[in-house]
Design a protein around this motif. Structure first.
Motif, PDB file in Angstrom:
ATOM      1  N   UNK A 148     120.717  22.290 -12.925  1.00  0.00           N
ATOM      2  CA  UNK A 148     119.947  21.623 -11.864  1.00  0.00           C
ATOM      3  C   UNK A 148     118.797  22.504 -11.387  1.00  0.00           C
ATOM      4  N   UNK A 149     119.073  23.770 -11.118  1.00  0.00           N
ATOM      5  CA  UNK A 149     118.050  24.671 -10.591  1.00  0.00           C
ATOM      6  C   UNK A 149     117.018  25.046 -11.647  1.00  0.00           C
ATOM      7  N   UNK A 150     117.463  25.272 -12.881  1.00  0.00           N
ATOM      8  CA  UNK A 150     116.503  25.590 -13.939  1.00  0.00           C
ATOM      9  C   UNK A 150     115.621  24.381 -14.246  1.00  0.00           C
ATOM     10  N   UNK A 151     116.226  23.195 -14.249  1.00  0.00           N
ATOM     11  CA  UNK A 151     115.425  21.988 -14.426  1.00  0.00           C
ATOM     12  C   UNK A 151     114.418  21.837 -13.292  1.00  0.00           C
ATOM     13  N   UNK A 152     114.842  22.188 -12.075  1.00  0.00           N
ATOM     14  CA  UNK A 152     113.922  22.155 -10.942  1.00  0.00           C
ATOM     15  C   UNK A 152     112.797  23.156 -11.088  1.00  0.00           C
ATOM     16  N   UNK A 153     113.094  24.339 -11.624  1.00  0.00           N
ATOM     17  CA  UNK A 153     112.052  25.351 -11.828  1.00  0.00           C
ATOM     18  C   UNK A 153     111.005  24.863 -12.826  1.00  0.00           C
ATOM     19  N   UNK A 154     111.455  24.222 -13.901  1.00  0.00           N
ATOM     20  CA  UNK A 154     110.514  23.657 -14.884  1.00  0.00           C
ATOM     21  C   UNK A 154     109.656  22.575 -14.221  1.00  0.00           C
ATOM     22  N   UNK A 155     110.288  21.748 -13.396  1.00  0.00           N
ATOM     23  CA  UNK A 155     109.582  20.709 -12.648  1.00  0.00           C
ATOM     24  C   UNK A 155     108.491  21.336 -11.778  1.00  0.00           C
ATOM     25  N   UNK A 156     108.823  22.422 -11.085  1.00  0.00           N
ATOM     26  CA  UNK A 156     107.866  23.088 -10.201  1.00  0.00           C
ATOM     27  C   UNK A 156     106.674  23.634 -10.979  1.00  0.00           C
ATOM     28  N   UNK A 157     106.925  24.198 -12.149  1.00  0.00           N
ATOM     29  CA  UNK A 157     105.837  24.745 -12.961  1.00  0.00           C
ATOM     30  C   UNK A 157     104.859  23.642 -13.352  1.00  0.00           C
ATOM     31  N   UNK A 158     105.392  22.504 -13.769  1.00  0.00           N
ATOM     32  CA  UNK A 158     104.512  21.398 -14.153  1.00  0.00           C
ATOM     33  C   UNK A 158     103.675  20.939 -12.970  1.00  0.00           C
ATOM     34  N   UNK A 159     104.298  20.769 -11.804  1.00  0.00           N
ATOM     35  CA  UNK A 159     103.569  20.270 -10.642  1.00  0.00           C
ATOM     36  C   UNK A 159     102.571  21.302 -10.112  1.00  0.00           C
ATOM     37  N   UNK A 160     102.832  22.587 -10.324  1.00  0.00           N
ATOM     38  CA  UNK A 160     101.869  23.625  -9.931  1.00  0.00           C
ATOM     39  C   UNK A 160     100.530  23.401 -10.619  1.00  0.00           C
ATOM     40  N   UNK A 161     100.572  23.043 -11.890  1.00  0.00           N
ATOM     41  CA  UNK A 161      99.332  22.831 -12.629  1.00  0.00           C
ATOM     42  C   UNK A 161      98.516  21.665 -12.113  1.00  0.00           C
ATOM     43  N   UNK A 162      99.169  20.682 -11.487  1.00  0.00           N
ATOM     44  CA  UNK A 162      98.434  19.497 -11.041  1.00  0.00           C
ATOM     45  C   UNK A 162      97.549  19.766  -9.831  1.00  0.00           C
ATOM     46  N   UNK A 163      97.864  20.776  -9.027  1.00  0.00           N
ATOM     47  CA  UNK A 163      97.040  21.103  -7.853  1.00  0.00           C
ATOM     48  C   UNK A 163      96.287  22.417  -8.013  1.00  0.00           C
ATOM     49  N   UNK A 164      96.377  23.025  -9.168  1.00  0.00           N
ATOM     50  CA  UNK A 164      95.730  24.314  -9.393  1.00  0.00           C
ATOM     51  C   UNK A 164      94.219  24.287  -9.136  1.00  0.00           C
ATOM     52  N   UNK A 165      93.504  23.198  -9.500  1.00  0.00           N
ATOM     53  CA  UNK A 165      92.043  23.218  -9.288  1.00  0.00           C
ATOM     54  C   UNK A 165      91.611  23.032  -7.839  1.00  0.00           C
ATOM     55  N   UNK A 166      92.512  22.679  -6.924  1.00  0.00           N
ATOM     56  CA  UNK A 166      92.124  22.262  -5.575  1.00  0.00           C
ATOM     57  C   UNK A 166      91.176  23.236  -4.867  1.00  0.00           C
ATOM     58  N   UNK A 167      91.515  24.536  -4.724  1.00  0.00           N
ATOM     59  CA  UNK A 167      90.581  25.436  -4.025  1.00  0.00           C
ATOM     60  C   UNK A 167      89.394  25.854  -4.881  1.00  0.00           C
ATOM     61  N   UNK A 168      89.388  25.445  -6.156  1.00  0.00           N
ATOM     62  CA  UNK A 168      88.317  25.852  -7.065  1.00  0.00           C
ATOM     63  C   UNK A 168      87.184  24.837  -7.147  1.00  0.00           C
ATOM     64  N   UNK A 169      87.379  23.640  -6.555  1.00  0.00           N
ATOM     65  CA  UNK A 169      86.345  22.610  -6.658  1.00  0.00           C
ATOM     66  C   UNK A 169      84.986  23.065  -6.117  1.00  0.00           C
ATOM     67  N   UNK A 170      84.913  23.801  -4.990  1.00  0.00           N
ATOM     68  CA  UNK A 170      83.591  24.289  -4.561  1.00  0.00           C
ATOM     69  C   UNK A 170      82.914  25.176  -5.612  1.00  0.00           C
ATOM     70  N   UNK A 171      83.702  25.977  -6.324  1.00  0.00           N
ATOM     71  CA  UNK A 171      83.133  26.814  -7.386  1.00  0.00           C
ATOM     72  C   UNK A 171      82.615  25.950  -8.537  1.00  0.00           C
ATOM     73  N   UNK A 172      83.368  24.910  -8.887  1.00  0.00           N
ATOM     74  CA  UNK A 172      82.898  24.002  -9.944  1.00  0.00           C
ATOM     75  C   UNK A 172      81.636  23.263  -9.502  1.00  0.00           C
ATOM     76  N   UNK A 173      81.560  22.894  -8.215  1.00  0.00           N
ATOM     77  CA  UNK A 173      80.353  22.236  -7.719  1.00  0.00           C
ATOM     78  C   UNK A 173      79.137  23.149  -7.843  1.00  0.00           C
ATOM     79  N   UNK A 174      79.309  24.425  -7.528  1.00  0.00           N
ATOM     80  CA  UNK A 174      78.216  25.376  -7.664  1.00  0.00           C
ATOM     81  C   UNK A 174      77.826  25.577  -9.123  1.00  0.00           C
ATOM     82  N   UNK A 175      78.822  25.621  -9.981  1.00  0.00           N
ATOM     83  CA  UNK A 175      78.554  25.913 -11.394  1.00  0.00           C
ATOM     84  C   UNK A 175      77.932  24.728 -12.122  1.00  0.00           C
ATOM     85  N   UNK A 176      78.469  23.508 -11.858  1.00  0.00           N
ATOM     86  CA  UNK A 176      78.035  22.337 -12.614  1.00  0.00           C
ATOM     87  C   UNK A 176      77.119  21.412 -11.812  1.00  0.00           C
ATOM     88  N   UNK A 177      76.985  21.668 -10.500  1.00  0.00           N
ATOM     89  CA  UNK A 177      76.036  20.925  -9.682  1.00  0.00           C
ATOM     90  C   UNK A 177      76.351  19.461  -9.472  1.00  0.00           C
TER      91      UNK A 177
END
Length: 396
Positions: free
Chosen positions: A11-40
């Motif tokens: 149960x816990x290891x399956x939950x850890x794998x679940x957490x890793x996948x969901x981490x990737x889905x919000x990874x770009x959130x604080x980076x969007x201002x940088x992408x806006x500067x880079x790609x305009x």
């Protein structure tokens, strides 16, 4: 090792794998201002990039949301990790907005494959009689993973080199480790069927589950709508109006909402599912009010409390909804019904986000946010009243 210990380990290891996948889905959130500067690109593009993710989640849930009921949980989760890894590669190679769209599309597919299958896996792996605790694990790792994404990316972007590359390289490594763990974990579906037996599903639930599903889905929609707009536009609001350019601070503010959701989920066991859903709506309404104040007066002092209060409200509503729906669903349809709940939730993420993006150009980001808050309040108030009159019968 006893059966209970083996069950909790899976149960816990399956939950850890679940957490890793969901981490990737919000990874770009604080980076969007940088992408806006880079790609305009504009704020509308940010919200559309974010919404592409939500639509991909919905598409995956509709097309293969019930696949793990037939072919097993592990094969579906492995394909989810493949999509998560491919998403990280797209961001690593990004030279324009097309790569961002592709990365978010693949990220959405990974989340769509994971949400129903991983939630069902965690709940089924727990020892008998521990459904409440397993439900908490499933919802906590989901929200915890979503919170870790902006926190990890914000800290690495601010204090480490290669801000637009290192976060994805770290996540790609975690995905590879998760795949190794998943190959070792046992399967929880006993009666496996060929992939050809899987048919795309329309949003719907068995008739005897609908009385529980309706109010639970309403609360989930509003909670995810608040999170959707908060995560997509708050970094730009912090940078543009509050002059907060520290990516770590931006990541912490967004992560606060998700971690507060976990705190709200812990309270469900004490207050019960029937009360947690209307209480969650009340928390969401209070969080919306605080966010409106933050937008109106341009103050960080209200942004953080809005994340905390709204997050707690979302946690109460989300775990209550998932517990009620999961317990009311038959085992052979549980992943499909949970997937239908997430279709409603991710509709809440996508549609309001696009609306805010469209309104930003003529009204400005602050006023667009206020319009969103008014619309969500118009949903929260009657939903809370309905849930008070007709409380969900299941217990967490």
């Amino acid at each position: 090792m006893t059966g209970d210990r083996l069950g909790w380990r899976a149960c816990l290891l399956g939950g850890a794998v679940f957490a890793v996948c969901m981490t990737g889905t919000t990874l770009p959130t604080p980076l969007y201002p940088l992408y806006q500067q880079k790609f305009g690109f504009s704020e509308l593009t940010v919200t559309v990039v974010y919404a592409v993710y939500a639509f991909a989640v919905i598409g995956a849930l509709l097309l293969v949301g019930n696949a793990s009921d037939a072919v097993g949980r592990r094969p579906v989760l492995l394909w989810g990790l493949v999509c998560a890894g491919a998403s990280a590669v797209c961001f690593l190679l990004a030279t324009g907005t097309a790569w961002l769209y592709a990365g978010r599309l693949l990220s959405g597919l990974s989340a769509g494959l994971f949400t129903g299958a991983a939630t069902a896996y965690v709940m089924e792996s727990a020892p008998p009689g521990r459904a409440s605790r397993a439900t908490f694990v499933a919802t906590a790792v989901n929200m915890g993973g979503l919170g870790c994404g902006p926190l990890l990316a914000g800290i690495l972007a601010e204090y480490a080199p290669w801000p637009l590359h290192l976060p994805y390289a770290v996540h790609l490594t975690l995905v590879a480790c998760s795949a190794a763990v998943l190959l070792w974990l046992p399967e929880t579906v006993g009666d496996l069927r060929p992939l050809r037996t899987v048919r795309p599903q329309r949003p719907g639930v068995p008739p005897h589950v609908r009385a529980v599903f309706g109010p639970a889905a309403t609360a989930a929609f509003v909670g995810f709508a608040l999170f959707g707009v908060f995560t997509s536009v708050s970094p730009a609001f912090l940078a543009r109006y509050l002059h907060v350019t520290d990516h770590a601070v931006s990541g912490v503010v967004v992560a606060t909402a998700f971690f507060a959701s976990i705190a709200g989920q812990t309270a469900v066991g004490r207050v019960g599912v029937g009360r947690s859903l209307p209480l969650g709506c009340a928390g969401l309404l209070a969080g919306l009010a605080l966010l409106a104040g933050a937008l109106h007066w341009d103050t960080l002092a209200l942004v953080v409390p809005s994340a905390l209060v709204g997050g707690v409200g979302q946690g109460l509503a989300f775990r209550g909804a998932l517990a009620a729906v999961g317990r009311a669903s038959p085992p052979d349809q549980r992943a499909a019904v949970i997937s239908s709940l997430f279709v409603v939730a991710y509709t809440g993420i996508s549609v309001p986000v696009i609306g805010v993006g469209l309104l930003t150009e003529p009204l400005g980001l602050e006023n667009a946010g206020l319009v969103f808050i008014a619309c969500m309040a118009a949903l929260v108030i009657p939903a809370a009243g309905y849930l008070l009159r007709r409380p969900v019968p299941a217990e967490a």
